[in-house]
Scaffold this active site. Structure first.
Site, mmCIF file in Angstrom:
data_model
loop_
_atom_site.group_PDB
_atom_site.id
_atom_site.type_symbol
_atom_site.label_atom_id
_atom_site.label_comp_id
_atom_site.label_asym_id
_atom_site.label_seq_id
_atom_site.Cartn_x
_atom_site.Cartn_y
_atom_site.Cartn_z
ATOM 1 C CG HIS A 14 -21.200 32.663 2.797
ATOM 2 N ND1 HIS A 14 -20.067 32.451 3.537
ATOM 3 C CD2 HIS A 14 -20.938 32.184 1.553
ATOM 4 C CE1 HIS A 14 -19.160 31.867 2.781
ATOM 5 N NE2 HIS A 14 -19.654 31.704 1.577
ATOM 6 N NE ARG A 69 -22.827 25.734 -9.383
ATOM 7 C CZ ARG A 69 -22.227 25.797 -8.199
ATOM 8 N NH1 ARG A 69 -20.977 26.200 -8.098
ATOM 9 N NH2 ARG A 69 -22.877 25.433 -7.115
ATOM 10 C CG ASP A 75 -23.413 30.880 -1.298
ATOM 11 O OD1 ASP A 75 -22.891 30.755 -2.423
ATOM 12 O OD2 ASP A 75 -22.979 30.306 -0.281
ATOM 13 C CG HIS A 83 -25.008 21.627 -6.471
ATOM 14 N ND1 HIS A 83 -23.710 21.598 -6.904
ATOM 15 C CD2 HIS A 83 -25.001 22.362 -5.326
ATOM 16 C CE1 HIS A 83 -22.949 22.273 -6.066
ATOM 17 N NE2 HIS A 83 -23.708 22.763 -5.103
ATOM 18 C CG ASP A 117 -17.178 31.688 -2.657
ATOM 19 O OD1 ASP A 117 -17.408 32.266 -1.575
ATOM 20 O OD2 ASP A 117 -17.993 30.930 -3.192
ATOM 21 C CG ASN A 131 -17.092 28.424 -7.617
ATOM 22 O OD1 ASN A 131 -17.730 29.360 -8.084
ATOM 23 N ND2 ASN A 131 -17.634 27.488 -6.865
ATOM 24 C CG HIS A 151 -15.935 30.577 1.991
ATOM 25 N ND1 HIS A 151 -17.070 29.970 1.501
ATOM 26 C CD2 HIS A 151 -15.424 29.698 2.889
ATOM 27 C CE1 HIS A 151 -17.236 28.791 2.083
ATOM 28 N NE2 HIS A 151 -16.246 28.596 2.915
#
Lengths: 431, 339
Positions: free
Chosen positions: A233, A65, A306, A310, A153, A95, A180
């Site tokens: 994943h 992040r 993964d 958050h 991803d 990301n 992904h």
């Protein structure tokens, strides 16, 4: 914040059990490497009685992040959490904001982690500019700057032709594309697995075929092009089968799964539990069992977390509006040990390979190990003591885990990266 | 259609003393039919019949909820559910207020918790809420002290609709037990279907659901119902035919080629009526898309009980509010007695 553990030029760790042989062993570390002998008294002597030593763990799939979403996690908190979980290298997805699609972002991530000194960061660059799936990003330059692989991803490349270009181009620079696998149209608006639970709860589902079809596409592309591809994943039984079949055909495909896919099923979202909302979604019991089989027969090479931090507010809301993802760095090895090794699904050696040498190979890192001459990356884990997991113990900024209250064994007690202590539970007595 | 003579107060009292009967709800919230026990469903329905008597007299006013405040919070459009809750509150003597999403602070980006907490802090005892997200009332119920009544959440549940449907069935069929019920239409997006399947099967009915394949949620057969793709197959020998609204507002992409084709293959027509039992009743939760789910002549057929459903909606909602208030009173009394 920087790593403030006291550091020592030489370390001797006595009485630890070797992860491969099970024998009691002694480790000697000098100048950041394992050495056969020290020639003098070590600056730090530790008694590792009751603990098992593994090479430092490598996570091929995390989200840090940083830059852009530091309210969820940053490189310092994320790498501290990684060290807490026994990791000495982690590969963050691109990301961020700005997207990790240029050299400066890649350098920023590596350098910030190096200064902090908790865990190596091996950035995964965006395969296309801004992860928009339209134009290739500067894959070559980012490779030179230290990007270890490339992926869009969570914004999967919808166009097969674009994916073809990315695979071919990355292969030229000896880098792999991590996919992904999710057909965006089939998965549109879905918030959980499509099946009994979504039907009963009145939620829009993501069908397993959204994943299966894309795994098939990527493996066909890789086969045709002779390029490598890595499937992120894997969550479905047919996805595992698809990778297995591709490997049997000689396709250069590797694949990973995550602890939540061999631990939980879609039942975990009952009661609109947003902590179990993740993408790909938790699937059915038969998928879970197929994932375990895939790990057993080597179809699934890698276990990655993964790790997706958050903010509490992004999970404390209506189920459909909640963000996808869960934090996983600190529960990864305990889940692998308690849910795969203890029940006999995997040997400790096989499980550890999926967390060390296999991801190292994917990410073009030196072979991990405890042998003299290798970089001293290691973790000591306690395989005996049962811990009731409490997310409050996390060093991540986030607390979004569905594993609160799980009874687990295998928590790391001491992590060393290149001879430096990066996590110490204080359990080991200095002698 | 002739109604069955309703149970007298004495008969109902006898039933209420049966061993498995309950006199109180177990939760102070009504979130869904999934959460209710068969005995609780019977308690609500029995109470609803008593409430219906109140509606039949000239002075439609009681004091059961006097001094209590109810807010109806509708974050989605509604005519009958919202109004019938409002009327139910008024007949019971409660203080009521309404708020919709278009006039609320949701438009300003306020999150759900802050919105409902604001509503609760105005001394609200019961919050009736409709919300476009499945599970929103469950989320709210865990976080506030007021009672939450689910008036429809996304595609999940609409419990008071199922209860009023069951009440209507009892009026015309005497009992739910043993009834065969066909539910036809957009099963995928329908909270009415879900609540009815849970509720009817708990009360002993056999439920069949017929939907176009593109409107059949995956593994629907794992819910307690028989899945038929053919409306006619579903209607064979049934006591009740219930049409579901084609929820054009909830469809993300066209799930059938045209309204014309839908009506032809999946609408309720006279053939369906002929296949059903001669005394089968026709139901629809409304609002009906005339000529889609069923033509107007079936909507207004002498076997249609669609208008009666609306009347029963008020009685059922009075019963729910009454019982939740009783549960709240009991909780408060218990707290005071243990203080």
């Amino acid at each position: 914040m920087k790593n403030s553990y006291p550091q020592f030029k030489s370390i001797q760790i006595k009485n630890v059990r070797h992860w491969q042989t099970g024998d009691l062993t002694e480790l000697l570390i000098a100048e950041g490497k394992f050495v056969p002998e020290l020639g003098c008294q070590a600056e730090l002597v530790l008694d590792g009685q009751g603990l098992t030593v593994l090479p430092g763990l490598i996570d091929a799939h995390v989200h840090l992040r940083d830059p852009g979403f530091e309210y969820r996690e940053d490189i310092i908190s994320g790498t501290r959490a990684a060290a807490h979980g026994g990791f000495t290298a982690i590969a963050p997805m691109p990301n961020t904001n700005p997207v990790a699609d240029t050299v400066p972002v890649i350098r920023y991530m590596i350098d910030k982690a190096a200064v902090a000194g908790f865990c190596r960061v091996l950035p995964i660059g965006a395969a296309t500019k801004k992860q928009e799936g339209q134009e290739l990003s500067e894959i070559g330059l980012m490779t030179e700057a230290g990007a270890v692989a490339f992926s869009d991803d969570g914004l999967p490349i919808a166009s097969a032709s674009m994916m073809r270009k990315a695979m071919e181009y990355a292969a030229f620079f000896d880098r792999v594309i991590i996919s992904h696998c999710e057909d965006p149209e089939l998965a549109k608006d879905g918030v959980c697995n499509e099946g009994i639970v979504s039907t009963e709860m009145g939620l829009k589902g993501i069908p397993s075929i959204a994943e299966d079809i894309m795994i098939d596409r990527e493996t066909r592309l890789a086969e045709y092009l002779g390029c490598p591809v890595h499937i992120a994943h894997v969550s479905t039984a047919n996805g595992v089968e698809c990778v297995r079949a591709a490997k049997a055909r000689g396709v250069k495909v590797t694949a990973e799964t995550c602890p939540h896919y061999f631990t939980l099923t879609e039942e975990a979202i009952r009661g609109f539990n947003t902590l179990a909302k993740v993408n790909p979604p938790l699937r059915t019991e038969s998928d879970r069992l197929a994932i375990i089989e895939g790990l057993q027969d080597g179809t699934l090479d890698i276990i990655a977390t993964d790790h997706a931090p958050h903010h509490a507010d992004e999970k404390d809301c209506e189920f459909s509006l909640a963000n996808n993802g869960l934090i996983g760095l600190e529960t990864c090895f305990p889940l692998v040990y308690t849910r795969l090794v203890e029940p006999g699904h995997l040997s400790l050696a096989d499980a550890v390979s999926k967390l060390t040498s296999n991801p190292a190979h994917l990410l073009k890192q030196p072979k991990p190990g405890l042998e003299a001459g290798l970089v001293a990356d290691l973790v000591l884990v306690d395989l005996e003591e049962t811990v009731i997991y409490d997310a409050a113990s996390s060093l991540s900024k986030a607390r979004n885990t569905p594993f609160q209250g799980f009874e687990l064994r295998g928590f790391p007690q001491l992590t060393i990266m290149a001879g430096n202590i990066t996590w110490d539970s204080g359990r080991l007595a200095a002698k | 259609m002739a109604k069955i003579q309703p149970l007298t107060a004495e008969e109902r009292a006898i039933r209420r003393t049966a061993e498995d009967a309950v006199t109180q709800l177990s939760s102070r919230h009504l979130l869904g039919m999934q959460e209710l026990s068969p005995a609780e469903i019977m308690l609500i329905l029995d109470t609803a019949f008593v409430m219906k008597n109140i509606l039949s007299v000239q002075t439609k006013k009681t004091a059961h909820l006097q001094g209590r405040s109810v807010i109806t919070f509708f974050a989605e459009n509604s005519t009958r559910t919202r109004l019938s809750f409002d009327m139910a509150c008024k007949y019971l003597g409660a203080t009521t207020s309404n708020i919709g999403s278009s006039e609320s602070s949701i438009r300003k980006g306020e999150n759900l918790f802050d919105t409902v907490k604001t509503l609760e802090m105005m001394s609200t005892d019961i919050l009736v809420m409709r919300h476009p997200q499945s599970g929103a009332p469950h989320y709210v119920a865990e976080r506030i002290d007021a009672s939450v009544v689910n008036a429809g959440d996304g595609m999940n549940e609409h419990p008071t609709q199922a209860l009023l449907d069951m009440m209507t069935m009892i009026e015309y069929k005497g009992s739910i037990k043993g009834l065969k019920v066909a539910i036809t239409g957009d099963a995928m997006h329908s909270r009415v279907m879900r609540s009815n399947v849970w509720g009817l099967t708990k009360a002993g009915a056999e439920v069949r659901v017929a939907a176009p394949p593109t409107m059949t949620p995956r593994h629907l057969e794992h819910m307690p119902c028989r899945v038929c793709h053919d409306v006619r197959e579903a209607c064979e020998d049934v006591d009740v035919i219930m049409g579901l609204r084609v929820q054009l507002e909830r469809q993300r992409s066209a799930l059938f080629p045209s309204v014309n084709e839908y009506a032809h293959f999946f609408g309720i027509d006279s053939e369906c009526l002929d296949l059903a039992r001669p005394d089968a009743i026709i139901m629809h939760p409304g609002p009906c898309n005339h000529g889609v789910e069923m033509p107007t002549f079936i909507h207004e057929h002498d076997r249609s009980v669609i208008h009666e459903q609306v009347a029963n909606g008020v009685a059922v909602r009075m019963a729910v509010l009454f019982l939740l208030n009783a549960k709240r009173n009991a909780e408060i009394n218990y707290e005071e007695s243990t203080r």
